[in-house]
Enzyme design. Sequence first.
Site, PDB file in Angstrom:
ATOM      1  N   TYR A  55       0.826  -1.216   0.000  1.00 45.19           N
ATOM      2  CA  TYR A  55       0.000   0.000   0.000  1.00 45.19           C
ATOM      3  C   TYR A  55       0.857   1.262   0.000  1.00 45.19           C
ATOM      4  O   TYR A  55       0.447   2.292  -0.543  1.00 45.19           O
ATOM      5  CB  TYR A  55      -1.016  -0.037   1.153  1.00 45.19           C
ATOM      6  CG  TYR A  55      -2.058  -1.096   0.882  1.00 45.19           C
ATOM      7  CD1 TYR A  55      -3.046  -0.885  -0.073  1.00 45.19           C
ATOM      8  CD2 TYR A  55      -2.004  -2.342   1.499  1.00 45.19           C
ATOM      9  CE1 TYR A  55      -3.967  -1.877  -0.381  1.00 45.19           C
ATOM     10  CE2 TYR A  55      -2.915  -3.345   1.194  1.00 45.19           C
ATOM     11  CZ  TYR A  55      -3.889  -3.102   0.264  1.00 45.19           C
ATOM     12  OH  TYR A  55      -4.799  -4.079  -0.062  1.00 45.19           O
ATOM     13  N   ARG A  58       1.412   1.838  -3.629  1.00 53.57           N
ATOM     14  CA  ARG A  58       0.204   2.380  -4.274  1.00 53.57           C
ATOM     15  C   ARG A  58       0.052   3.865  -3.910  1.00 53.57           C
ATOM     16  O   ARG A  58      -0.284   4.677  -4.744  1.00 53.57           O
ATOM     17  CB  ARG A  58      -1.068   1.643  -3.812  1.00 53.57           C
ATOM     18  CG  ARG A  58      -1.085   0.139  -3.924  1.00 53.57           C
ATOM     19  CD  ARG A  58      -1.447  -0.332  -5.310  1.00 53.57           C
ATOM     20  NE  ARG A  58      -0.338  -0.297  -6.207  1.00 53.57           N
ATOM     21  CZ  ARG A  58       0.753  -1.092  -6.117  1.00 53.57           C
ATOM     22  NH1 ARG A  58       0.871  -1.974  -5.185  1.00 53.57           N
ATOM     23  NH2 ARG A  58       1.733  -0.979  -6.988  1.00 53.57           N
ATOM     24  N   GLN A  90     -15.539   2.603  -4.763  1.00 51.94           N
ATOM     25  CA  GLN A  90     -14.820   1.466  -4.178  1.00 51.94           C
ATOM     26  C   GLN A  90     -13.321   1.716  -4.259  1.00 51.94           C
ATOM     27  O   GLN A  90     -12.534   0.937  -3.725  1.00 51.94           O
ATOM     28  CB  GLN A  90     -15.144   0.179  -4.957  1.00 51.94           C
ATOM     29  CG  GLN A  90     -16.609  -0.213  -4.921  1.00 51.94           C
ATOM     30  CD  GLN A  90     -16.887  -1.316  -5.934  1.00 51.94           C
ATOM     31  OE1 GLN A  90     -16.757  -2.491  -5.630  1.00 51.94           O
ATOM     32  NE2 GLN A  90     -17.283  -0.958  -7.137  1.00 51.94           N
ATOM     33  N   HIS A 108     -14.431   1.513   0.523  1.00 49.68           N
ATOM     34  CA  HIS A 108     -13.368   0.529   0.766  1.00 49.68           C
ATOM     35  C   HIS A 108     -12.099   1.158   1.344  1.00 49.68           C
ATOM     36  O   HIS A 108     -11.026   0.555   1.276  1.00 49.68           O
ATOM     37  CB  HIS A 108     -13.030  -0.218  -0.538  1.00 49.68           C
ATOM     38  CG  HIS A 108     -14.104  -1.170  -0.971  1.00 49.68           C
ATOM     39  ND1 HIS A 108     -14.134  -1.774  -2.213  1.00 49.68           N
ATOM     40  CD2 HIS A 108     -15.193  -1.638  -0.309  1.00 49.68           C
ATOM     41  CE1 HIS A 108     -15.211  -2.565  -2.294  1.00 49.68           C
ATOM     42  NE2 HIS A 108     -15.872  -2.486  -1.158  1.00 49.68           N
ATOM     43  N   CYS A 135       0.135   5.196  16.741  1.00 52.51           N
ATOM     44  CA  CYS A 135      -1.109   5.925  16.467  1.00 52.51           C
ATOM     45  C   CYS A 135      -1.000   7.338  17.049  1.00 52.51           C
ATOM     46  O   CYS A 135      -0.623   7.488  18.207  1.00 52.51           O
ATOM     47  CB  CYS A 135      -2.279   5.179  17.096  1.00 52.51           C
ATOM     48  SG  CYS A 135      -3.813   6.126  17.089  1.00 52.51           S
ATOM     49  N   GLY A 174     -17.510   1.441 -14.248  1.00 52.38           N
ATOM     50  CA  GLY A 174     -16.176   0.850 -14.163  1.00 52.38           C
ATOM     51  C   GLY A 174     -15.971  -0.116 -13.017  1.00 52.38           C
ATOM     52  O   GLY A 174     -14.931  -0.107 -12.371  1.00 52.38           O
ATOM     53  N   THR A 175     -16.959  -0.961 -12.784  1.00 56.16           N
ATOM     54  CA  THR A 175     -16.768  -1.997 -11.750  1.00 56.16           C
ATOM     55  C   THR A 175     -17.238  -3.342 -12.284  1.00 56.16           C
ATOM     56  O   THR A 175     -18.230  -3.420 -13.009  1.00 56.16           O
ATOM     57  CB  THR A 175     -17.463  -1.613 -10.417  1.00 56.16           C
ATOM     58  OG1 THR A 175     -17.362  -2.717  -9.508  1.00 56.16           O
ATOM     59  CG2 THR A 175     -18.902  -1.224 -10.592  1.00 56.16           C
ATOM     60  N   SER A 176     -16.503  -4.402 -11.903  1.00 52.04           N
ATOM     61  CA  SER A 176     -16.788  -5.730 -12.449  1.00 52.04           C
ATOM     62  C   SER A 176     -18.009  -6.368 -11.800  1.00 52.04           C
ATOM     63  O   SER A 176     -18.483  -7.398 -12.264  1.00 52.04           O
ATOM     64  CB  SER A 176     -15.576  -6.635 -12.258  1.00 52.04           C
ATOM     65  OG  SER A 176     -15.283  -6.759 -10.884  1.00 52.04           O
ATOM     66  N   ALA A 218     -14.681   4.650 -19.751  1.00 55.30           N
ATOM     67  CA  ALA A 218     -15.353   5.638 -18.897  1.00 55.30           C
ATOM     68  C   ALA A 218     -15.043   7.064 -19.343  1.00 55.30           C
ATOM     69  O   ALA A 218     -15.920   7.933 -19.298  1.00 55.30           O
ATOM     70  CB  ALA A 218     -14.926   5.433 -17.442  1.00 55.30           C
TER      71      ALA A 218
HETATM   72  N1  APR Z   1     -13.598   2.360 -18.570  1.00 49.47           N
HETATM   73  C1  APR Z   1     -14.636   1.703 -18.007  1.00 49.47           C
HETATM   74  N2  APR Z   1     -14.524   0.498 -17.442  1.00 49.47           N
HETATM   75  C2  APR Z   1     -13.311  -0.073 -17.432  1.00 49.47           C
HETATM   76  C3  APR Z   1     -12.168   0.543 -17.999  1.00 49.47           C
HETATM   77  C4  APR Z   1     -12.349   1.815 -18.595  1.00 49.47           C
HETATM   78  N3  APR Z   1     -11.355   2.490 -19.174  1.00 49.47           N
HETATM   79  N4  APR Z   1     -11.107  -0.285 -17.825  1.00 49.47           N
HETATM   80  C5  APR Z   1     -11.556  -1.373 -17.182  1.00 49.47           C
HETATM   81  N5  APR Z   1     -12.885  -1.247 -16.951  1.00 49.47           N
HETATM   82  C6  APR Z   1     -13.789  -2.176 -16.264  1.00 49.47           C
HETATM   83  C7  APR Z   1     -13.433  -3.636 -16.423  1.00 49.47           C
HETATM   84  O1  APR Z   1     -14.058  -4.153 -17.591  1.00 49.47           O
HETATM   85  C8  APR Z   1     -14.002  -4.238 -15.151  1.00 49.47           C
HETATM   86  O2  APR Z   1     -15.355  -4.629 -15.340  1.00 49.47           O
HETATM   87  O3  APR Z   1     -13.673  -1.892 -14.892  1.00 49.47           O
HETATM   88  C9  APR Z   1     -13.950  -3.077 -14.152  1.00 49.47           C
HETATM   89  C10 APR Z   1     -12.867  -3.207 -13.085  1.00 49.47           C
HETATM   90  O4  APR Z   1     -13.154  -4.326 -12.297  1.00 49.47           O
HETATM   91  P1  APR Z   1     -12.258  -4.750 -11.054  1.00 49.47           P
HETATM   92  O5  APR Z   1     -10.825  -4.741 -11.459  1.00 49.47           O
HETATM   93  O6  APR Z   1     -12.829  -6.004 -10.510  1.00 49.47           O
HETATM   94  O7  APR Z   1     -12.431  -3.532 -10.023  1.00 49.47           O
HETATM   95  P2  APR Z   1     -13.613  -3.234  -9.018  1.00 49.47           P
HETATM   96  O8  APR Z   1     -14.921  -3.674  -9.581  1.00 49.47           O
HETATM   97  O9  APR Z   1     -13.485  -1.810  -8.637  1.00 49.47           O
HETATM   98  O10 APR Z   1     -13.243  -4.132  -7.780  1.00 49.47           O
HETATM   99  C11 APR Z   1     -14.072  -4.109  -6.666  1.00 49.47           C
HETATM  100  O11 APR Z   1     -12.629  -5.538  -5.447  1.00 49.47           O
HETATM  101  O12 APR Z   1     -10.525  -6.261  -4.718  1.00 49.47           O
HETATM  102  C12 APR Z   1     -11.644  -5.513  -4.434  1.00 49.47           C
HETATM  103  O13 APR Z   1     -11.730  -3.828  -2.833  1.00 49.47           O
HETATM  104  C13 APR Z   1     -11.333  -4.076  -4.156  1.00 49.47           C
HETATM  105  O14 APR Z   1     -12.684  -2.113  -4.562  1.00 49.47           O
HETATM  106  C14 APR Z   1     -12.198  -3.327  -5.129  1.00 49.47           C
HETATM  107  C15 APR Z   1     -13.294  -4.315  -5.403  1.00 49.47           C
END
Ligand code: APR
Length: 233
Positions: A55, A58, A90, A108, A135, A174-176, A218
């Site tokens: 971290y 990051r 997230q 998160h 702390c 943009g989330t899976s 996005a």
């Molecule tokens: N524009 C839009 N979407 C995009 C782009 C882009 N340029 N690039 C990638 N993506 C999409 C991918 O297709 C995928 O569906 O963003 C998504 C990213 O998915 P993950 O990598 O799984 O990220 P996320 O959904 O934020 O993960 C959720 O998982 O590990 C934990 O706590 C962590 O917050 C995180 C959580």
Amino acid sequence: MTVRNIVILTGAGVSAESGVATFRGPGGLWEGHRVEDVCTPEALAHDPELVHRFYDERREKLAGVMPNAAHLALARLDREWSGGLLLVTQNVDDLHERAGSTRLLHMHGELKSALCAACGVRAAWEDSLPPETECPNCGTPALRPDIVFFGEMPYQMERIERALGEADLFVSIGTSGAVYPAAGFVQTARYHGAATLELNLDPSAGSLWFGESRMGPAGALVPIWIEEVLAGA
Ligand code: APR
């Protein structure tokens, strides 16, 4: 339907065009690590050096990345939308706030924050955070990255649930859709009668729950959608 209250959920995809790695990219590794090796309470207990260093790296990288067109458009919505708005991210980066979003919460956790495992205080943190850092509140050498690990409760769930209950429109960007409870927000919003829209590069795990899905980057899709919302379309 007239839209007054909007809830937006963002994930790693919104920061991808800024150069921040997503979690579930090719190979299923996050910056070369399995998520369970750096993102669980067990990992922190077994190898605190690795987890803290991960971290730290990051956090350091944030200085080299900039908000992209999607973050900037969401900040414009925040400035110009007079109705209710909650941006739930997230992401643990600070790109939404650097773009100017204020009606924002990090469910998160945040890279630029440290959490005391002893007293629970959260402290703004810019520098590296070695294990056993004291702390600033209670003095116990128990500061850890302020990241919600798998198996831990995300922040501000009550506020999020309330906003979802009042939302007319829920938008996921943009989330899976692989990680709960965030992956279930679309169903909660639908249950309460909200329209639902997904903006993502690929169909997410929960795509079928959305009334509308638009596929693409996005940085291109979000400014167009926000233009439409502000125009009342
Ligand atoms: N524009 C839009 N979407 C995009 C782009 C882009 N340029 N690039 C990638 N993506 C999409 C991918 O297709 C995928 O569906 O963003 C998504 C990213 O998915 P993950 O990598 O799984 O990220 P996320 O959904 O934020 O993960 C959720 O998982 O590990 C934990 O706590 C962590 O917050 C995180 C959580």
